[in-house]
Design an enzyme around this catalytic site. Structure first.
Site, PDB file in Angstrom:
ATOM      1  N   VAL A  40       0.863  -1.175   0.000  1.00  0.00           N
ATOM      2  CA  VAL A  40       0.000   0.000   0.000  1.00  0.00           C
ATOM      3  C   VAL A  40       0.899   1.224   0.000  1.00  0.00           C
ATOM      4  O   VAL A  40       1.852   1.294   0.782  1.00  0.00           O
ATOM      5  CB  VAL A  40      -0.924   0.027   1.231  1.00  0.00           C
ATOM      6  N   CYS A  41       0.622   2.157  -0.891  1.00  0.00           N
ATOM      7  CA  CYS A  41       1.363   3.408  -0.945  1.00  0.00           C
ATOM      8  C   CYS A  41       2.870   3.120  -1.083  1.00  0.00           C
ATOM      9  O   CYS A  41       3.276   2.319  -1.921  1.00  0.00           O
ATOM     10  CB  CYS A  41       1.036   4.251   0.289  1.00  0.00           C
ATOM     11  N   THR A  42       3.700   3.747  -0.245  1.00  0.00           N
ATOM     12  CA  THR A  42       5.151   3.595  -0.386  1.00  0.00           C
ATOM     13  C   THR A  42       5.669   2.293   0.200  1.00  0.00           C
ATOM     14  O   THR A  42       6.890   2.089   0.253  1.00  0.00           O
ATOM     15  CB  THR A  42       5.883   4.782   0.269  1.00  0.00           C
ATOM     16  N   ALA A  90      -1.667   2.650  -4.878  1.00  0.00           N
ATOM     17  CA  ALA A  90      -1.209   4.035  -4.769  1.00  0.00           C
ATOM     18  C   ALA A  90      -1.418   4.535  -3.341  1.00  0.00           C
ATOM     19  O   ALA A  90      -1.345   3.767  -2.394  1.00  0.00           O
ATOM     20  CB  ALA A  90      -1.954   4.895  -5.783  1.00  0.00           C
ATOM     21  N   THR A 101       2.842   3.195  -6.945  1.00  0.00           N
ATOM     22  CA  THR A 101       2.933   3.675  -5.578  1.00  0.00           C
ATOM     23  C   THR A 101       2.302   5.058  -5.554  1.00  0.00           C
ATOM     24  O   THR A 101       1.730   5.503  -6.552  1.00  0.00           O
ATOM     25  CB  THR A 101       4.395   3.700  -5.078  1.00  0.00           C
TER      26      THR A 101
END
Length: 322
Positions: free
Chosen positions: A104-106, A157, A124
């Site tokens: 998830v995300c970074t 993202a 990301t």
């Protein structure tokens, strides 16, 4: 039905919603279908971690004692900016053992540092896509979608897109009805399609500085079926067409035509997802005029037809005669 263990990796500086969003989805699925998921959280040493927002999260235990997971989920957050070598080493050793790798995300940064994204298409948070691509050239970074599936690897993202990806995984594991029940309980859409852009047209483009241009942007959003040619928009802004086109591009970072195209595509997608309106009606309401014009726009932008898009993403079956 085999129970799937979902192991969520915790570390100092983790983004709390990256953790709790997917955990709520998988827990909701387990509540609906007992025995479907076993959710566990773990930090390197089993100690509590402090999230980027200051919350303290107590894990179930240490990573060394965690069960081999079906789904290994790595959230993002400020703590990924300086990757802990010990955590990266654990991921490198244990990531290949999981049937499904999720970030998830970074969190994608940690997976990439462990070599787990090499050769894979991934995404990301939009603000870190360029850095991810530069630091890890073996990863095929796609900055646009809210999540990407590439074999056993699934990356999403920023922040809330982790919920979308988790719902998609639940739908894959347990079916659409369970995913829909969880989404309704969380009061979110069943799921946004993975190829939906991280930004809407209004967010992707800059907001114009001058009031007449901002008003034109709002007009476009509210009237996608109107005459949105440069001449008509320029008249609304009380500018010459040439001056309007230059000013719009300078202040928004895109041309009027591209902005209109994106707004119309988003409007059509929402109607196909959320209503039972026929394709011809959607094409008119979105400013395409004809189903064929809308079909060409969908193929160019999304690589699929409106009918196929609706089949995949409509929350309820559309009338096949429409």
């Amino acid at each position: 039905m085999a129970q799937r263990t979902v192991l969520v990796v915790l570390f100092d500086g983790v983004q709390s919603l990256d953790v709790t969003g997917p955990v709520e989805v998988f827990t909701g699925a387990e509540t609906h279908t007992p025995g479907s998921y076993r959710i566990r959280t773990a930090s390197l040493d089993g100690a509590p971690v402090r999230t980027s927002s200051g919350l303290t999260v107590v894990p179930d235990g240490a990573l060394a004692d965690a069960p081999d997971p079906h789904t290994l989920l790595v959230p993002g957050g400020q703590g990924t900016r300086r990757s802990d070598p010990e955590l990266v080493a654990w991921l490198r050793a244990h990531g290949p053992l999981a049937e499904r790798l999720v970030s998830v995300c970074t969190g994608a940064v940690l997976l990439a540092a462990a070599g787990l994204l090499d050769g894979h298409r991934a995404t990301t948070h939009w603000a870190y896509c360029e850095t991810l691509a530069r630091d890890h050239p073996a990863v095929r970074v796609d900055p646009d979608p809210i999540y990407v599936r590439d074999g056993r690897v699934a990356t999403s993202a920023g922040v809330t897109s982790g919920i979308d990806l988790a719902l998609a995984l639940v739908e894959e594991d347990l079916g659409r009805d369970v995913a829909l029940t969880v989404a309704r309980h969380l009061v979110v859409f069943l799921r946004r399609p993975g190829n939906q852009a991280q930004f809407s047209a209004q967010l992707a483009a800059q907001t114009a500085q001058r009031a007449p241009l901002r008003e034109v942007q709002q007009w476009i959003t509210e009237h996608p079926d109107d005459d949105l040619g440069v001449e008509a928009l320029a008249a609304r802004a009380a500018l010459s067409p040439r001056h309007f086109a230059r000013a719009f591009h300078a202040e928004t970072g895109t041309t009027p035509g591209r902005y209109v195209d994106r707004v119309r595509l988003e409007h059509a997608r929402r109607l196909l997802e959320d209503t039972g309106d026929g394709v011809e009606e959607v094409s008119r309401a979105s400013g395409y005029g004809t189903p064929e014009a809308m079909r060409r726009a969908f193929l160019k932008a999304l690589g699929t037809t409106p009918a196929e898009y609706r089949r995949r993403f409509s929350p309820a079956p559309a009338d096949p005669t429409r």
